[in-house]
Design a protein around this motif. Structure first.
Motif, mmCIF file in Angstrom:
data_model
loop_
_atom_site.group_PDB
_atom_site.id
_atom_site.type_symbol
_atom_site.label_atom_id
_atom_site.label_comp_id
_atom_site.label_asym_id
_atom_site.label_seq_id
_atom_site.Cartn_x
_atom_site.Cartn_y
_atom_site.Cartn_z
ATOM 1 N N TYR A 24 0.733 -1.235 0.057
ATOM 2 C CA TYR A 24 -0.100 -0.127 -0.039
ATOM 3 C C TYR A 24 0.871 1.381 -0.118
ATOM 4 N N LEU A 28 -0.760 6.558 2.416
ATOM 5 C CA LEU A 28 -2.049 6.286 3.131
ATOM 6 C C LEU A 28 -1.728 6.078 4.753
ATOM 7 N N ALA A 111 -7.658 -4.209 5.313
ATOM 8 C CA ALA A 111 -6.897 -3.584 3.982
ATOM 9 C C ALA A 111 -7.282 -4.916 3.055
ATOM 10 N N TRP A 139 -9.566 0.056 3.575
ATOM 11 C CA TRP A 139 -8.882 0.407 2.392
ATOM 12 C C TRP A 139 -8.571 -0.604 1.554
ATOM 13 N N TRP A 140 -8.484 -0.417 0.206
ATOM 14 C CA TRP A 140 -8.379 -1.423 -0.538
ATOM 15 C C TRP A 140 -7.552 -0.826 -1.993
ATOM 16 N N SER A 189 -12.195 10.237 3.689
ATOM 17 C CA SER A 189 -11.805 9.418 2.639
ATOM 18 C C SER A 189 -10.681 10.093 1.942
ATOM 19 N N SER A 191 -7.992 8.996 -1.554
ATOM 20 C CA SER A 191 -7.550 8.231 -2.751
ATOM 21 C C SER A 191 -6.159 8.544 -3.146
ATOM 22 N N THR A 247 -5.809 3.506 -4.572
ATOM 23 C CA THR A 247 -6.040 2.981 -3.293
ATOM 24 C C THR A 247 -6.865 3.876 -2.562
ATOM 25 N N ARG A 248 -8.193 3.376 -2.270
ATOM 26 C CA ARG A 248 -9.124 4.107 -1.500
ATOM 27 C C ARG A 248 -9.135 3.718 -0.114
ATOM 28 N N ILE A 249 -9.248 4.668 0.869
ATOM 29 C CA ILE A 249 -9.358 4.448 2.127
ATOM 30 C C ILE A 249 -10.460 5.545 2.877
#
Length: 255
Positions: A24, A28, A111, A139-140, A189, A191, A247-249
């Motif tokens: 990641y 992040l 994750a 996140w992913w 959030s 990105s 990567t969205r959290i």
């Protein structure tokens, strides 16, 4: 999708998962610390920790981490990889039954695994194990589907050869659903761009780490690899391709 199916489907892909799945982006963790006030003194419960990719990110930054993972081969792999870290332990548990004490952890981290969980049961369990004002962060890495000839060709390959690709892909939550899940506790959030440069062997391993990629012996396995070889050869630059993600959290409290 049954809990048994979702927790067992990576058992025979552990080696590829460890070697070829992405980590990641450093941005992040920086966002969690700078914007959300996460501190290295916090105890992190890494839920659905898999082989420990997300756990290592926190361990490298000095956090105490308990990895909660129901899949025994993946949990064992994480233990072997991270056993030298004194602030790490791994336990057998699920998102809706972690086995952790009430109000015990400061940060619940998920994750990549959230789309396998029962959202309502998971929320109750996370609220139970978090300390007052503790934070949940989910996140992913979202693989880009368009933008380059390779990305579009890879998506077409999965649509053609993936055993249950469509049903798995549709499980990922969008921004609105994540805000609803956090409800009044939602805190924000972000990105971040992320990616891997992969040669063909790494690309093959990245594909085979996916639970919907047919394995050796399946009638679609060899045709899929042939199609992957052709796609790679037509798109590679200096022997590698760019495998791109966003990567969205999402983060918030759970009252």
């Amino acid at each position: 999708m049954s809990e048994l199916h979702s927790t067992a489907r990576f058992s025979d892909r552990v080696d590829d998962y460890m070697r070829y799945r992405p980590d990641y982006p450093p941005a992040l963790l920086d966002w969690l610390q700078r914007v959300q006030g996460v501190d290295a003194g916090w105890w992190v419960a890494d839920i659905g920790a898999g082989t420990g990719i997300s756990s290592k990110m926190f361990l490298d930054a000095g956090y105490r981490v308990t990895a909660v993972e129901p899949n025994a081969p993946m949990r064992a792999a994480a233990g072997r990889w991270l056993q030298a870290c004194e602030n790490f332990d791994a336990v057998d548990g699920r998102a809706d039954a972690t086995g952790l004490p009430d109000a015990s952890v400061d940060l619940v981290a998920v994750a990549q695994a959230f789309h396998w969980f029962d959202a309502a049961a998971t929320r109750r369990e996370f609220a139970r194990i978090l300390r007052p004002r503790g934070l949940a962060a989910i996140w992913w890495n979202s693989r880009r589907l368009t933008g380059t000839r390779f990305l579009e060709g890879y998506e077409a390959l999965l649509q053609t050869f993936g055993t249950d690709y469509t049903s798995v892909a549709e499980r990922y939550a969008d921004d609105a659903r994540m805000r609803t899940w956090f409800a009044d506790g939602y805190r924000g959030s972000a990105s971040f761009e992320h990616g891997q440069r992969l040669d063909f062997e790494s690309l093959r391993g990245r594909l085979m780490s996916s639970s919907y990629a047919p394995q050796a012996g399946h009638p679609m396995h060899e045709p899929m690899l042939q199609a992957l070889r052709e796609l790679f050869d037509s798109c590679a630059e200096r022997g590698t391709i760019s495998f791109d993600y966003d990567t969205r959290i999402f983060a918030g409290h759970l009252a």
